[in-house]
Design an enzyme around this catalytic site. Structure first.
Site, mmCIF file in Angstrom:
data_model
loop_
_atom_site.group_PDB
_atom_site.id
_atom_site.type_symbol
_atom_site.label_atom_id
_atom_site.label_comp_id
_atom_site.label_asym_id
_atom_site.label_seq_id
_atom_site.Cartn_x
_atom_site.Cartn_y
_atom_site.Cartn_z
ATOM 1 N N HIS A 72 0.854 -1.085 0.153
ATOM 2 C CA HIS A 72 0.049 -0.115 -0.001
ATOM 3 C C HIS A 72 0.858 1.228 0.031
ATOM 4 O O HIS A 72 1.803 1.354 0.585
ATOM 5 C CB HIS A 72 -0.993 0.022 1.327
ATOM 6 C CG HIS A 72 -1.949 -0.943 1.191
ATOM 7 N ND1 HIS A 72 -2.978 -1.112 2.292
ATOM 8 C CD2 HIS A 72 -2.402 -1.736 0.255
ATOM 9 C CE1 HIS A 72 -3.817 -1.983 1.950
ATOM 10 N NE2 HIS A 72 -3.505 -2.763 0.598
ATOM 11 N N TYR A 201 -9.781 5.256 6.680
ATOM 12 C CA TYR A 201 -10.133 5.213 8.227
ATOM 13 C C TYR A 201 -11.105 6.099 8.026
ATOM 14 O O TYR A 201 -11.084 7.242 7.479
ATOM 15 C CB TYR A 201 -8.775 5.775 9.079
ATOM 16 C CG TYR A 201 -7.577 4.915 8.953
ATOM 17 C CD1 TYR A 201 -6.733 4.740 8.191
ATOM 18 C CD2 TYR A 201 -7.688 3.992 10.419
ATOM 19 C CE1 TYR A 201 -5.737 3.579 8.453
ATOM 20 C CE2 TYR A 201 -6.543 3.334 10.593
ATOM 21 C CZ TYR A 201 -5.644 3.104 9.641
ATOM 22 O OH TYR A 201 -4.668 2.218 9.700
ATOM 23 N N PRO A 293 -5.486 -0.173 18.257
ATOM 24 C CA PRO A 293 -5.093 -0.725 16.796
ATOM 25 C C PRO A 293 -5.332 0.369 15.465
ATOM 26 O O PRO A 293 -5.008 0.163 14.605
ATOM 27 C CB PRO A 293 -5.966 -1.920 16.495
ATOM 28 C CG PRO A 293 -6.935 -1.798 17.313
ATOM 29 C CD PRO A 293 -6.514 -1.084 18.612
ATOM 30 N N LYS A 297 0.068 -0.557 14.781
ATOM 31 C CA LYS A 297 1.329 -0.571 15.328
ATOM 32 C C LYS A 297 1.560 -1.668 16.123
ATOM 33 O O LYS A 297 2.837 -2.412 16.459
ATOM 34 C CB LYS A 297 1.490 0.725 16.214
ATOM 35 C CG LYS A 297 1.656 1.999 15.538
ATOM 36 C CD LYS A 297 2.802 2.170 14.903
ATOM 37 C CE LYS A 297 3.000 3.030 13.756
ATOM 38 N NZ LYS A 297 3.060 2.369 12.496
#
Ligand code: FAS
Ligand code: PHB
Length: 389
Positions: A72, A201, A293, A297
Site C-alpha cells: 500500500h 479510516y 489498533p 502498530k
C-alpha cells in the site's frame, strides 16, 4: 530439559524470536498455553511495517508474504462525507506498508518451526518462572498430568497482555494505562476489498470505521461500538448497514457485502510496562505494551522488540557481550512510547467520544488542517510506515 532461551508464548513475538535465534544457532524452546489451532484462530493485525517485512525475510520465512502480501502506497481519511488520500509513499521518500494478515504470518512461522524440528510445547499449563534474578533461571509447567522443569540461560516473556511473565513481576513494574470508552467490532468476509490499495479510516457522526483487507478476495472491516455491545447484538446485515453509513457515498456504493467468517469485539487500550527486563527475564510484544489498533502498530511494535531481543541474545551467546541485554529495555521503550503517542493521537482524532462536543470540533479542525498541511501529512505518513530504528 535444558535450552539457552525459554520462550513463553507462541504468538508472533515468540515464534519470530524463536526463528531468528534458531537461524543464529541459539537453542530455544517455546511453551504455549493454547493449541496451535487456537492461536491461529485469533484474527488480529493486518498491516506490516517495512521493519516487520525485513525481519520476516531475515528469518527466512517471507516466501508467501512476498508473493501474497499487498503493498500500500497510501491511506485514506473519510470525514465530512468525503475521502482524502494521504500519499504515504510520496511523503516518506518511497516507504510503504504491506497488507498481510497476522494469521498468515503466524502460520508461516509455525510451519518454519515445525520444518526445522524445533520444540514448541502446546497446551503447557500452569507455566511458572523461577530463578531469573540469578544466573540459572528455570521454567516449570504441567503437561499430560506431570510437572516438567526447563532449565535455561534466559526467559523471553512473549505471552501477551494476559500472560504469566509480566504478572510474575507485577510488584516491580510501573504500569501506564489509558482505557478508551469504546471497542472495535471487526468482521472478516470472503468478499473483494472495497479499497484494495489503501486502508480507509473513517470519522463520521456515527463513529469510527475502517476498511482493510487480507487479500484481493478477503476483506477486514471494523466499526466503533460501545463497550456494552456484544457480538450477538450485531447481525451481518446490521454491520454492513452501519459500515456503509460511516463512509462517503461513493465508497458506500462499492462495498461488496457477504457472510461473516469471523466477528469479534476488541476493547481499546494504551498500556506500557516499565522496565522490560528483570535479571534474566525479558518482556517482548504485548506482554510489555498494548496500543489501540488505530495506528496499526501492535504487531509491528512486537516485531521491533523481537529484533532488539534476538540481537541481544545472539551477541551474548556468540560474542559474549552483555551490551544488548543491558540496553534492551531502554532501546525498546524509546520506540514504544513514540508508537503509543501516534496510536493515541490517531485514536483521539478518529473516534466519536460520547458527550465531548468540544473534542468533536477539535477533530474537525485537526482533520481539515491535516489534509491541507504537507507538514502534518508528512508527520502522519512517517509514523504510519514506522519510524526509523
Ligand atoms: P499474543 O497475545 O499474540 O501472543 C501471546 C501468546 O502467549 C498467545 O498465544 C497466548 O496463548 C500465550 N500465552 C498467554 N499466557 C500464557 C501462559 N501463561 N503460558 C504460556 N503461553 C501463554 N495489532 C495491529 O497492529 N492491528 C490490529 O488490528 C490488531 N487487532 C487486535 C485485536 C485483538 C482482539 C487483540 C487482542 C490484539 C490486536 N492487535 C492488533 C495487536 C496484536 O496483533 C498484537 O500486537 C500481537 O498479537 C502481539 O503478539 P504477541 O506479543 O506474540 O502476543
Ligand atoms: C487490519 O487490517 O486488521 C487493520 C488495518 C489497519 C489498522 C488496524 C487493523 O490500523
Amino acid at each position: 530439559m535444558r535450552t539457552q532461551v525459554a520462550i513463553i508464548g507462541a504468538g508472533p513475538s515468540g515464534l519470530l524470536l524463536g526463528q531468528l535465534l534458531h537461524k543464529a544457532g541459539v537453542d530455544n524452546i517455546i511453551l504455549e498455553r493454547q493449541t496451535g489451532d487456537y492461536v491461529l484462530g485469533r484474527i488480529r493485525a493486518g498491516i506490516l511495517e517495512q521493519v516487520t517485512v525485513d525481519l520476516m525475510r531475515e528469518a527466512g520465512v517471507s516466501e508467501r508474504m512476498d508473493k501474497e502480501g499487498i503493498v500500500h502506497h497510501s491511506i485514506e481519511l473519510v470525514f465530512g462525507g468525503a475521502r482524502h488520500p494521504i500519499d504515504v509513499h510520496g511523503l516518506t521518500g518511497g516507504k510503504v506498508v504491506t497488507a498481510y494478515g497476522q494469521t498468515e504470518l503466524t502460520h508461516d512461522l509455525m510451519d518454519a518451526r515445525k520444518a526445522a524440528g524445533l520444540a514448541t510445547v502446546y497446551e503447557a499449563d500452569n507455566v511458572r518462572l523461577h530463578g531469573f534474578d540469578g544466573t540459572n533461571p528455570q521454567v516449570t509447567y504441567e503437561k499430560d498430568g506431570r510437572t516438567h522443569a526447563l532449565d535455561c540461560d534466559f526467559i523471553a516473556g512473549c505471552d501477551g497482555f494476559h500472560g504469566v511473565s509480566r504478572a510474575t513481576v507485577k510488584d516491580r513494574v510501573t504500569e501506564y494505562e489509558k482505557v478508551y470508552p469504546f471497542g472495535w467490532l471487526g468482521l472478516l468476509s470472503d468478499t473483494p476489498p472495497v479499497s484494495p490499495h489503501a486502508i480507509v479510516y473513517g470519522n463520521s457522526e456515527h463513529g469510527f470505521s475502517l476498511c482493510s483487507m487480507r487479500s484481493m478476495t478477503r476483506s477486514r472491516y471494523y466499526v466503533q461500538v460501545p463497550l456494552t455491545d456484544k457480538v450477538e447484538d450485531w447481525s451481518d446485515d446490521r454491520f454492513w448497514a452501519e459500515l456503509k453509513r460511516r463512509v462517503d457515498p461513493e465508497l458506500s456504493e462499492k462495498i461488496v457485502t457477504g457472510a461473516s467468517i469471523e466477528k469479534s469485539i476488541a476493547p481499546l487500550r494504551s498500556f506500557v510496562a516499565e522496565p522490560l527486563r528483570f535479571g534474566r527475564l525479558f518482556l517482548a510484544g504485548d506482554a510489555g505494551h498494548i496500543v489501540p489498533p488505530t495506528g496499526a502498530k501492535g504487531l509491528n511494535l512486537a516485531a521491533t522488540d523481537v529484533k532488539y531481543l534476538s540481537g541481544a541474545f545472539i551477541d551474548y551467546f556468540k560474542e559474549r557481550s552483555n551490551a544488548g541485554i543491558d540496553t534492551y529495555s531502554e532501546r525498546c521503550l524509546k520506540r514504544i512510547w513514540k508508537a503509543e503517542r501516534f496510536s493515541w493521537w490517531m485514536t483521539t482524532l478518529m473516534h466519536r467520544f460520547p458527550g465531548d462536543e468540544f473534542g468533536r470540533k477539535m477533530q474537525e479542525a485537526e482533520l481539515d488542517y491535516l489534509v491541507k498541511s504537507k507538514a502534518l501529512s508528512t508527520a502522519v505518513a512517517e509514523n504510519y510506515v514506522g519510524l526509523p530504528l
